[in-house]
Design a protein around this motif. Structure first.
Motif, PDB file in Angstrom:
ATOM      1  N   GLY A  85      40.186  14.686  38.295  1.00 25.72           N
ATOM      2  CA  GLY A  85      41.171  14.846  37.610  1.00 25.72           C
ATOM      3  C   GLY A  85      40.227  14.837  36.157  1.00 25.72           C
ATOM      4  N   PHE A  86      40.663  13.405  36.224  1.00 26.76           N
ATOM      5  CA  PHE A  86      40.031  13.018  34.880  1.00 26.76           C
ATOM      6  C   PHE A  86      38.593  13.635  34.160  1.00 26.76           C
ATOM      7  CE2 PHE A  86      37.815  10.047  32.806  1.00 26.76           C
ATOM      8  CZ  PHE A  86      39.246   8.706  31.248  1.00 26.76           C
ATOM      9  N   LEU A  87      37.805  14.067  34.594  1.00 27.36           N
ATOM     10  CA  LEU A  87      36.761  14.757  33.869  1.00 27.36           C
ATOM     11  C   LEU A  87      37.473  15.833  33.926  1.00 27.36           C
ATOM     12  CD1 LEU A  87      33.871  13.714  36.013  1.00 27.36           C
ATOM     13  CD2 LEU A  87      34.461  13.025  33.859  1.00 27.36           C
ATOM     14  N   MET A  88      37.922  16.489  34.691  1.00 31.86           N
ATOM     15  CA  MET A  88      38.928  18.376  34.662  1.00 31.86           C
ATOM     16  C   MET A  88      40.179  18.331  33.066  1.00 31.86           C
ATOM     17  SD  MET A  88      37.667  20.372  36.579  1.00 31.86           S
ATOM     18  CE  MET A  88      38.763  21.717  35.985  1.00 31.86           C
ATOM     19  N   ASP A  89      40.565  16.788  32.759  1.00 29.63           N
ATOM     20  CA  ASP A  89      40.745  16.839  31.320  1.00 29.63           C
ATOM     21  C   ASP A  89      40.132  16.572  30.427  1.00 29.63           C
ATOM     22  OD1 ASP A  89      42.954  16.760  29.719  1.00 29.63           O
ATOM     23  OD2 ASP A  89      44.219  15.528  30.846  1.00 29.63           O
ATOM     24  N   GLY A  90      40.104  17.195  29.806  1.00 33.15           N
ATOM     25  CA  GLY A  90      38.725  17.228  28.454  1.00 33.15           C
ATOM     26  C   GLY A  90      39.506  16.068  27.481  1.00 33.15           C
ATOM     27  N   MET A  91      41.239  16.227  27.289  1.00 34.45           N
ATOM     28  CA  MET A  91      41.423  14.945  26.568  1.00 34.45           C
ATOM     29  C   MET A  91      41.274  13.839  26.897  1.00 34.45           C
ATOM     30  SD  MET A  91      43.163  17.373  24.471  1.00 34.45           S
ATOM     31  CE  MET A  91      44.667  15.962  23.433  1.00 34.45           C
ATOM     32  N   ASN A  92      40.731  13.483  27.919  1.00 39.01           N
ATOM     33  CA  ASN A  92      39.971  11.930  28.841  1.00 39.01           C
ATOM     34  C   ASN A  92      38.948  12.068  27.665  1.00 39.01           C
ATOM     35  OD1 ASN A  92      42.319  11.505  30.101  1.00 39.01           O
ATOM     36  ND2 ASN A  92      41.685  12.668  31.101  1.00 39.01           N
TER      37      ASN A  92
END
Length: 118
Positions: free
Chosen positions: A19-26
């Motif tokens: 989930g963390f990696l899927m969100d490019g905003m991270n």
């Protein structure tokens, strides 16, 4: 074609890492040199999302490095392709079970291929 690979163990379960990696905003939270990032189109954290990103390039100059999430297998793999800028790498982050899993955490392998420049 250039190729790079790395493996780390992250003290979180595979779905949390995914989930963390899927969100490019991270990206600014784990990648050095990210100057700015914004969702340009698609749904944040889902396949097809296009992120407008500026990174620090040679001599400290800003370089466009927009990327798209191109494929996703929940809890297992995130694939991306850079679509603007002088280099257009594709890459993947994969969480795969190991024969001998670590005491705690999820093993994460990352790969990146640079196929050429524009």
């Amino acid at each position: 074609m250039a190729f790079a690979a790395n493996e780390v163990v992250i003290s979180r379960d595979a779905m949390t890492v995914y989930g963390f990696l899927m969100d490019g905003m991270n990206n600014p939270l784990w990648r050095t040199g990210v100057r700015s990032i914004a969702l340009r189109s698609g749904v944040r954290g889902q396949k097809g999302a296009l992120y407008q990103q500026t990174v620090t390039g040679p001599g400290g100059r800003p370089v466009a490095a927009d990327f798209r999430i191109t494929d996703a297998r929940p809890g297992a793999e995130v694939r991306y392709a850079v679509v603007t800028g002088p280099a257009r790498p594709t890459g993947a982050s994969t969480s795969a079970p190991k024969a001998t899993p670590p005491a705690s955490g999820s093993p994460l392998s990352t790969t990146q291929r640079v196929c050429g420049s524009s």
